[in-house]
Design a protein around this motif. Structure first.
Motif, short mmCIF file in Angstrom:
data_model
loop_
_atom_site.label_atom_id
_atom_site.label_comp_id
_atom_site.label_asym_id
_atom_site.label_seq_id
_atom_site.Cartn_x
_atom_site.Cartn_y
_atom_site.Cartn_z
N TYR A 292 0.67 -1.32 -0.18
CA TYR A 292 -0.37 0.00 -0.31
C TYR A 292 0.67 1.42 -0.16
O TYR A 292 0.83 1.95 -0.84
N LEU A 353 -9.38 -0.96 -1.20
CA LEU A 353 -9.17 -1.34 -2.30
C LEU A 353 -9.53 -1.48 -3.77
O LEU A 353 -8.56 -1.50 -5.25
N LEU A 444 -1.52 -2.55 -6.19
CA LEU A 444 -2.36 -2.96 -5.69
C LEU A 444 -3.53 -4.07 -5.58
O LEU A 444 -3.74 -4.37 -3.99
N ASP A 447 -1.37 -6.05 -2.75
CA ASP A 447 -2.18 -5.43 -1.69
C ASP A 447 -3.33 -6.02 -1.56
O ASP A 447 -2.96 -7.24 0.19
#
Length: 466
Positions: A292, A353, A444, A447
């Motif tokens: 992140y 997200l 991302l 993540d």
């Protein structure tokens, strides 16, 4: 004294007036304040629902407030002045942090290196921040805090002012390392001293403190754009930022430092989900922070170069685009406070997200639209705003957080903020500017994968017992 208060509370609860037997505590109170004048209302003790007796205290001409006995320690008389200094100093850290992206091409030209070479400054800055974070905490425990913060702000101003005079990459990297260490000194000092100032009532003041960082990050590209728009160079931009860093240093230097307070005793830590899964849980959470922070710093640092190289914005417009990203992140931090009170952390993280991936993915797949890039910058900033604090809340529900575990999270975030921007710099020239969004989207996605693994392979927190 507590027995005397309980007896008074029982008398009031039964409807009887307390007898005026002046014990040692009452004698001292009468000697200090005198006996009440005739006709002056002096309310007596009031029993609370929690069993504690509260004394009404007159705070204003017609206002009476209940204070528990023993009363909580009040903030020092000059706490408002300290709060102004803390907010302004962390805002200065935000200014310095967000100024690198819009000035990156100019720094590469100044030192005669490529964009891939200039990305070394991200590594130097992160190393300096890590070293400063590890070293400065002991100083705040042993020395007055405000002189340390003032020195850190002065070192920040000196580093920013000397940036235009660094003709070699190694000299610029050295200044960036010093700047990172100074930012760590101010950052750690703010988060420590504001707790020492307000104690248990620090919550709203801490939220405002981190909002001030976002405000500074929002203003930095605007300062750069205004300087460049007036025909100036990046040298004048850095000198302007250095000048804005000095007033908080002078303000804090004249104020007395709050005294240190021993932390409250914490409950004994409990196991998360067994020996092996505990280590895996910490590793997955650290990976979430790594990807992140890397994506956030990568977008904030490289979206300027992406927009300019893709022909979607000129120098001033690209600076405004960077500022829009930081502004959306700052506004999202404010708006996420009521959302965090209503939604579970995993729900909020999944939505955030997903919003990040949708925003970055749209700009990556349709790269020719300036309007879409602006929408992606705003959407990414707004979606990223809640991820870091919600990850901390999510972690606290899955395991007992200790100082060591929390340090792993911040070290992972610092390493991610160093690695992903550096990786973009290595690929942006051989692969083209579109690699900027590709790396951010990949970070991302990883993540999200780490977060889904957390949800799938760790037990949900047990409901609180009655």
């Amino acid at each position: 004294m507590h027995a005397h208060l309980r007896r008074a509370g029982r008398g009031l609860a039964d409807g009887r007036q307390p007898r005026h037997r002046h014990g040692p505590d009452c004698q001292r109170r009468l000697a200090r304040h005198g006996r009440p004048r005739a006709g002056v209302f002096r309310p007596g003790p009031v029993p609370g629902q929690d069993g504690r007796v509260r004394f009404p205290v007159r705070r204003a001409r017609d206002e009476v407030a209940l204070v528990s006995a023993p009363a909580a320690a009040a903030a020092p008389p000059r706490a408002w002045a300290q709060l102004v200094g803390y907010y302004a100093s962390l805002g200065a850290v935000g200014l310095a942090s967000a100024a690198l992206g819009p000035t990156l091409p100019g720094l590469a030209e100044q030192t005669g290196v490529s964009l891939g070479g200039i990305s070394l400054v991200f590594v130097a800055r992160s190393v300096g921040y890590l070293a400063g974070s590890l070293l400065v905490g002991r100083l705040y425990d042993r020395l007055p805090g405000h002189p340390i913060m003032a020195a850190g702000l002065g070192l920040m101003a000196a580093s920013l002012g000397l940036m235009p005079f660094a003709p070699w990459l190694w000299a610029l990297a050295g200044l960036m390392a010093v700047l990172g260490a100074a930012e760590a000194a101010v950052d750690v000092g703010n988060n420590t001293l504001i707790v020492w100032t307000y104690g248990d009532a620090v919550g709203p003041y801490m939220n405002g403190l981190h909002f001030s960082f976002g405000a500074g990050a929002f203003l930095a590209p605007l300062v750069v754009a205004q300087v460049l728009g007036q025909g100036g160079t990046i040298a004048w931009a850095y000198w302007a930022l250095a000048a804005l860093t000095l007033p908080p240093a002078l303000w804090l230097a004249r104020l007395p430092s709050p005294g240190g307070r021993a932390p409250a005793a914490q409950a004994a830590p409990t196991a998360a989900a067994g020996g092996v899964s505990r280590y895996g849980l910490v590793a997955l959470l650290t990976a979430c922070f790594f990807f992140y922070v890397g994506a956030e710093m990568g977008f904030g640092a490289w979206v300027y170069t992406y927009a300019e190289r893709m022909g979607l914005a000129d120098a001033a417009s690209a600076a405004y685009l960077t500022s829009a990203f930081w502004g959306a992140l700052t506004a999202g931090r404010l708006l996420s406070i009521p959302l965090a009170a209503r939604l579970r952390p995993r729900t909020l993280l999944a939505a955030a997200l997903s919003g990040c991936l949708a925003s970055v993915g749209a700009a990556w797949l349709w790269p020719g639209s300036p309007a879409l890039l602006w929408a992606a910058a705003l959407g990414t900033g707004f979606s990223m705003a809640t991820i870091f604090p919600t990850l901390m809340a999510f972690a606290s529900r899955r395991l007992a957080l200790t100082g060591q575990i929390t340090s792993f999270f911040f070290i992972g975030g610092s390493l991610g903020g160093m690695f992903l921007p550096w990786l973009i710099g290595q690929w942006v020239e051989p692969a083209g500017p579109r690699v900027v969004l590709a790396v951010i989207f990949s970070g991302l996605a990883l993540d999200l994968a780490a977060f889904l693994a957390l949800v799938a392979f760790t037990p949900r927190p047990a409901p609180p017992s009655a």
